[in-house]
Enzyme design. Structure first.
Site, PDB file in Angstrom:
ATOM      1  N   ASP A 385     -36.129  -1.627 -85.056  1.00  0.00           N
ATOM      2  CA  ASP A 385     -35.508  -2.733 -84.316  1.00  0.00           C
ATOM      3  C   ASP A 385     -36.161  -2.923 -82.945  1.00  0.00           C
ATOM      4  O   ASP A 385     -36.668  -1.979 -82.347  1.00  0.00           O
ATOM      5  CB  ASP A 385     -34.005  -2.461 -84.125  1.00  0.00           C
ATOM      6  CG  ASP A 385     -33.738  -1.145 -83.421  1.00  0.00           C
ATOM      7  OD1 ASP A 385     -34.419  -0.144 -83.758  1.00  0.00           O
ATOM      8  OD2 ASP A 385     -32.873  -1.106 -82.523  1.00  0.00           O
ATOM      9  N   GLU A 386     -36.134  -4.140 -82.482  1.00  0.00           N
ATOM     10  CA  GLU A 386     -36.393  -4.491 -81.087  1.00  0.00           C
ATOM     11  C   GLU A 386     -37.693  -3.923 -80.508  1.00  0.00           C
ATOM     12  O   GLU A 386     -37.724  -3.484 -79.368  1.00  0.00           O
ATOM     13  CB  GLU A 386     -35.197  -4.044 -80.216  1.00  0.00           C
ATOM     14  CG  GLU A 386     -33.907  -4.707 -80.622  1.00  0.00           C
ATOM     15  CD  GLU A 386     -32.687  -4.167 -79.888  1.00  0.00           C
ATOM     16  OE1 GLU A 386     -31.811  -4.979 -79.562  1.00  0.00           O
ATOM     17  OE2 GLU A 386     -32.598  -2.951 -79.654  1.00  0.00           O
ATOM     18  N   ALA A 387     -38.756  -3.967 -81.290  1.00  0.00           N
ATOM     19  CA  ALA A 387     -40.067  -3.580 -80.748  1.00  0.00           C
ATOM     20  C   ALA A 387     -40.700  -4.849 -80.173  1.00  0.00           C
ATOM     21  O   ALA A 387     -41.737  -5.325 -80.645  1.00  0.00           O
ATOM     22  CB  ALA A 387     -40.918  -2.962 -81.850  1.00  0.00           C
TER      23      ALA A 387
END
Ligand code: TNX
Length: 592
Positions: A385-387
């Site tokens: 997630d959320e890279a």
């Protein structure tokens, strides 16, 4: 609280408005003002709960949470547990019987010996029977034939019980639980526990008539995967706290504990080939709170404790983002090859492993190899997630390689739904945490073979505030009161994803603002049972009005068990009778 993951795929979500037909939200008693600080939370919640709860009405067979598939009450079959009751069981069910005895002994004060089916002796009033030969494969999607009357416990019924189902019969002569597997027996014993008066949760003997309502329950889960997640990275929670969470899951027939073991603020699992990960990366937590990490033995203890309760641990190593703590320990993995400062804030999306450095993949192989070797369950969650700082092409290439490294360990890959665009690997599971049910990339991953675990942020996230005045938690996905946690259908939530592709549900608890065991419980109860019911119960049983009534009876149980909970105003908690301590059915607890 500054965390705002921004949810770029879905954009900001409007706050939910209360539904027009919502019940009167005013509580039955005057509650004190909301606590000023999170530190006061446990005491205030406990006071509120104790002040509100009354000795419960006798339990009815249909009061069980999650709602069973089939219930047939028989008021002529009520059974009172006698002080000399024994539990009779075959060898394969003995461990379950031992756990049942352990739950019932403290409050009853009865010895409850566990005896073998094969030993001579009178029929015991509590009998657990395993018939493994009749177990068919686990169901996917909806369980069949809900609402049908429960008939005799013949082989056909037992065949219908599946991997986790059970049949429970209460008659004037005793209680019998039948299942095809120890897991099924275990779920049946949790039902039995709920059918006893709330005072059964007392840690010391209580003067009580231990009556169970007569009738038959035949029950099995709708979905094979029913879970909760605990983030032990933002704040660290010791082994005992995690074991207590396992008990909470098991009560409500949840069968997976997802541990979010690594994040920017801390690395929580020892990796022998890279000791600095835990020793350096594990030293920090949000806001300067104490760090910590699990040794291999700690982790084994958690896994074994969970396994005994038929809960599978799903370890998550969050990659390639959410890795600041790893980069502090291993600067060669950082894009600039210098260690960043430790991070104790609550922002997300700024850190990442260098996807262009081969050492990154050696690192991933070492870590997932060791974690896989320590983990008996089939899953390994690689985050994803959320890279935000990794360009889409590099991100996809990284996930492809990381998925292959997980598959090489023999584990099945799980990842947050951002991994959807990567290639399919056998069995891959995508965990969806969006907020609007419209996600073409996830639907496409499912078409290419992925299965889905549903954790919609605006329904299943246990770190969302219940109400504007909830002293801890977030609201980026909206407010999640108990009704909102309950009112959705995992089988029909993401457009273009058929119910057959849904493996199950999971309720994540992120802990940026959650610092103690009491706060974990305050955020879990009463929403965890709501999500548990979505995972277990046939859709035909879904009914908010009935659920809130059934749930209300659990308040006195939690009080008696010392579990902190949010006395949500939309639940009709029993009003306290003057002079009656909650959870003791109006009688003073006897001394031990
Ligand atoms: C989003 S959900 C995150 C977490 C935060 C959480 C706070 C997900 C996969 N990532 O990093 O802790 O929001 O609600």
């Amino acid at each position: 609280m500054s965390t705002n993951p921004a949810v770029p795929e879905t954009g900001p979500q409007p706050r939910p408005r209360p539904a027009a037909d919502a019940p009167d939200p005013s509580p039955r008693v005057d509650l004190p003002a909301a606590p000023a600080t999170a530190a006061e939370l446990a005491r205030v919640a406990a006071d509120r709960a104790t002040g509100q709860l009354a000795p419960p009405a006798p339990v009815r067979l249909q009061d069980v949470v999650p709602a069973p598939a089939q219930v047939r009450p028989d008021p002529s079959g009520d059974f009172t547990l006698p002080p000399d009751a024994a539990i009779r069981v075959g060898p394969a069910g003995r461990d379950v019987a031992g756990q049942l005895a352990d739950w019932l002994r403290p409050a009853t004060g009865y010895p409850l010996p566990v005896t073998d089916h094969a030993e001579p002796g009178p029929d015991a009033p509590l009998t657990l029977t395993l018939s493994p030969a009749t177990a068919p494969p686990a169901p996917a999607g909806d369980a069949p034939a809900d609402g049908a009357p429960a008939g005799d416990a013949g082989p056909a019924d037992r065949a219908a019980l599946g991997d986790e189902g059970y049949r429970l019969d209460v008659t004037g002569g005793g209680v019998r639980i039948t299942a095809a597997t120890p897991a099924g027996l275990f779920h049946g014993t949790q039902t039995l526990r709920q059918l006893l008066p709330a005072a059964i949760e007392s840690a010391t003997p209580v003067a009580e008539r231990w009556v169970l309502p007569g009738g038959t329950i035949v029950d099995r889960p709708r979905f094979a995967y029913r879970g909760a997640m605990l983030d032990v990275a933002r704040h660290f929670f010791g082994v005992d706290d995690v074991l207590r969470v396992v008990d909470h899951l098991a009560r409500y027939k949840l069968n997976h504990l997802h541990l979010h073991l690594t994040d920017d603020q801390g690395w929580r699992i020892a990796v022998d080939s890279r000791p600095r990960l835990a020793e350096v990366g594990g030293a920090t937590a949000v806001g300067g709170a104490p760090g910590g990490w699990y040794t291999r033995d700690d982790y084994r203890r958690i896994v074994a404790y969970a396994a005994r309760r038929h809960v599978t641990v799903v370890p998550e190593i969050d990659l390639p983002g959410h890795t600041n703590a790893a980069l502090v320990a291993c600067p060669e993995l950082a894009p600039g090859k210098t260690a960043p400062p430790p991070y104790t804030g609550t922002d997300v999306g700024f850190s990442y492993l260098d996807p262009d450095d081969e050492r990154t993949y050696a690192f991933v192989a070492d870590v997932v190899g060791e974690v896989a070797a320590l983990t008996p369950g089939p899953w390994l969650h690689l985050g994803g997630d959320e890279a935000f700082k990794v360009p889409a092409e590099s991100y996809r290439a990284f996930v492809d390689r990381a998925q292959a490294l997980v598959a090489a360990t023999g584990k099945t890959v799980v990842g947050w739904h951002q991994i959807a665009p990567a290639g399919h690997v056998d069995g891959r599971v995508v965990q969806w945490w969006g907020t609007n049910g419209d996600d073409p990339e996830t639907a496409d991953a499912v078409r290419r073979g992925a299965r889905l675990v549903l954790s919609p942020g605006n329904h299943a996230y246990l770190d969302m505030k219940y109400a504007p005045d909830t002293p801890i938690g977030h609201d980026w996905a909206g407010l999640v009161d108990v009704r909102r946690a309950y009112e959705w259908d995992p089988g029909a939530h993401v457009h273009g994803v058929p119910a057959e592709a849904v493996l199950g549900v999971e309720a994540p608890l992120w802990t940026e603002s959650v610092t103690t065991r009491a706060e974990i419980e305050f955020m879990m109860f009463p929403r965890l049972p709501a999500v548990a019911e979505l995972g277990w119960s046939p859709r035909s049983t879904h009914d908010w009005a009935g659920f809130r009534e059934r749930l209300a009876g659990h308040g006195p149980r939690w009080t008696a068990a010392g579990i902190t909970f949010h006395p949500a105003p939309e639940i009709p908690w029993p009003a306290r009778r003057e002079g009656s301590p909650a959870g003791t059915a109006g009688r003073a607890p006897a001394t031990a």
